[in-house]
Scaffold this motif. Structure first.
Motif, PDB file in Angstrom:
ATOM      1  N   ARG A  12      16.564  68.532  65.866  1.00 57.60           N
ATOM      2  CA  ARG A  12      16.217  66.820  65.865  1.00 57.60           C
ATOM      3  C   ARG A  12      17.572  66.146  66.134  1.00 57.60           C
ATOM      4  O   ARG A  12      17.639  65.370  66.813  1.00 57.60           O
ATOM      5  N   TRP A  13      18.699  66.779  65.582  1.00 58.73           N
ATOM      6  CA  TRP A  13      20.052  66.171  65.402  1.00 58.73           C
ATOM      7  C   TRP A  13      20.912  66.596  66.511  1.00 58.73           C
ATOM      8  O   TRP A  13      22.035  66.133  66.760  1.00 58.73           O
ATOM      9  N   GLY A  14      20.371  67.519  67.469  1.00 57.07           N
ATOM     10  CA  GLY A  14      21.367  68.128  68.405  1.00 57.07           C
ATOM     11  C   GLY A  14      22.583  68.890  67.973  1.00 57.07           C
ATOM     12  O   GLY A  14      23.651  68.917  68.243  1.00 57.07           O
ATOM     13  N   ALA A  15      22.270  69.523  66.519  1.00 53.55           N
ATOM     14  CA  ALA A  15      23.120  70.058  65.832  1.00 53.55           C
ATOM     15  C   ALA A  15      22.529  71.361  65.258  1.00 53.55           C
ATOM     16  O   ALA A  15      21.240  71.430  65.121  1.00 53.55           O
ATOM     17  N   SER A  16      23.309  72.279  64.590  1.00 50.96           N
ATOM     18  CA  SER A  16      22.501  73.678  64.244  1.00 50.96           C
ATOM     19  C   SER A  16      23.461  73.520  62.893  1.00 50.96           C
ATOM     20  O   SER A  16      24.490  73.464  62.525  1.00 50.96           O
ATOM     21  N   VAL A  17      22.697  74.156  61.868  1.00 49.77           N
ATOM     22  CA  VAL A  17      23.172  74.540  60.500  1.00 49.77           C
ATOM     23  C   VAL A  17      22.987  76.154  60.340  1.00 49.77           C
ATOM     24  O   VAL A  17      21.946  76.747  60.510  1.00 49.77           O
ATOM     25  N   GLU A 173      21.913  82.220  68.087  1.00 49.03           N
ATOM     26  CA  GLU A 173      21.069  82.227  66.927  1.00 49.03           C
ATOM     27  C   GLU A 173      21.923  82.814  65.968  1.00 49.03           C
ATOM     28  O   GLU A 173      21.471  82.626  64.769  1.00 49.03           O
ATOM     29  N   ARG A 174      22.832  83.220  65.929  1.00 47.03           N
ATOM     30  CA  ARG A 174      23.574  84.211  64.875  1.00 47.03           C
ATOM     31  C   ARG A 174      24.993  83.749  64.930  1.00 47.03           C
ATOM     32  O   ARG A 174      25.595  83.422  66.138  1.00 47.03           O
ATOM     33  N   LEU A 175      25.643  83.602  63.790  1.00 51.66           N
ATOM     34  CA  LEU A 175      27.296  83.407  63.817  1.00 51.66           C
ATOM     35  C   LEU A 175      27.692  84.715  63.256  1.00 51.66           C
ATOM     36  O   LEU A 175      27.344  85.402  62.499  1.00 51.66           O
ATOM     37  N   VAL A 196      22.992  82.819  60.093  1.00 53.31           N
ATOM     38  CA  VAL A 196      21.680  82.581  60.782  1.00 53.31           C
ATOM     39  C   VAL A 196      21.145  81.030  61.168  1.00 53.31           C
ATOM     40  O   VAL A 196      21.458  80.386  60.259  1.00 53.31           O
ATOM     41  N   ARG A 197      21.166  80.736  62.315  1.00 52.21           N
ATOM     42  CA  ARG A 197      20.965  79.323  63.011  1.00 52.21           C
ATOM     43  C   ARG A 197      19.780  78.671  62.266  1.00 52.21           C
ATOM     44  O   ARG A 197      18.586  79.557  62.329  1.00 52.21           O
TER      45      ARG A 197
END
Length: 256
Positions: A12-17, A173-175, A196-197
């Motif tokens: 939604r915010w154009g970012a990943s956690v 998808e993964r870090l 994991v994203r």
């Protein structure tokens, strides 16, 4: 000339956690290993997450928390750093992996920037290291894996010598990051980051905060706790050199 902007990161915010496990393994002169869990954000420097004012105390991305001129943006400061080293992105995307400021505090031992040209090709990676003495240093990596001389005092239990070998692929998808410190005599230390994203948005921010409350405070405390353990095990301390003491991080100017 700049090309068309790439699509925003998912969410939604154009970012990943990324829900992460960070591991540390010291092998000389004694073995010491630990890991901890936290979360990291991947953001586009030109499209920082539009966190609502009510949630901003839980996550904000401020240029003053990173090297550069306080009056410039994160993107402007990074472009200036690269330009000083002969690198021009011509408006290409920059992705930053970091922990945001939360509850008035931030401490990032490592922030990474993946720098692309307008066609989306990775040009370089910048590894920004902060220590607990309020100092910082940036390593410019033309590609990864890359080996660079260690130039910055981080742990009091290692001198400033040897070289880092960094494997820092752009997250998807993964870090999956790995940094080795090789010193005379062999490999001395390895740090890994695995994650994991999850798409960033209000619900994910609240979830991450509940899972890792006071996350940036926890990082600082954990580093000091592990330092005390090493001192109690008799590991000798290497004092900072005078030239390192001059590398102080620019502080945020107080607001009226």
């Amino acid at each position: 000339m700049t090309g068309p902007r790439p699509p925003a990161l998912p969410g939604r915010w154009g970012a990943s956690v990324y829900e992460c496990r960070i591991g540390h393994v010291r092998t000389t002169p004694l073995r010491h290993a630990f890991d901890h869990r936290t979360h990291l954000w991947l953001v586009d420097l030109d499209r920082l997450p539009p966190v609502p004012a009510a949630l901003r105390p839980l996550a904000s991305f401020r240029a003053a928390d990173h090297p550069g001129a306080p009056g410039l943006t994160l993107r402007q400061n990074l472009d200036a750093y690269l330009a000083d080293r002969g690198v021009q992105l011509d408006g290409g995307r920059v992705l930053m992996l970091t922990q945001p400021r939360a509850l008035g505090h931030v401490f990032n031992p490592l922030t990474l920037y993946w720098c692309h040209d307008p066609e989306g090709t990775l040009v370089c990676t910048v590894a920004e290291v902060h220590n607990t003495y309020g100092q910082h240093h940036r390593y410019l990596l033309p590609a990864t894996p890359a080996t660079v001389p260690k130039e910055f005092y981080v742990s009091p239990f290692f001198p400033v010598d040897g070289a880092y070998r960094m494997r820092l692929p752009v997250p998807d998808e993964r870090l999956d990051l790995t940094i080795h410190l090789d010193r005379p005599g062999g490999r001395a230390f390895t740090a890994t980051v695995r994650g994991v994203r999850r798409p960033a948005g209000p619900a994910e921010l609240l979830r991450a905060t509940l899972r890792h409350p006071f996350a940036t405070f926890a990082v600082s405390l954990h580093i000091r706790y592990q330092g005390i353990r090493l001192l109690l095990r008799g590991l000798p301390v290497h004092p900072r050199e005078l030239r390192e003491r001059s590398r102080t991080r620019r502080r945020e100017a107080p607001t009226p």
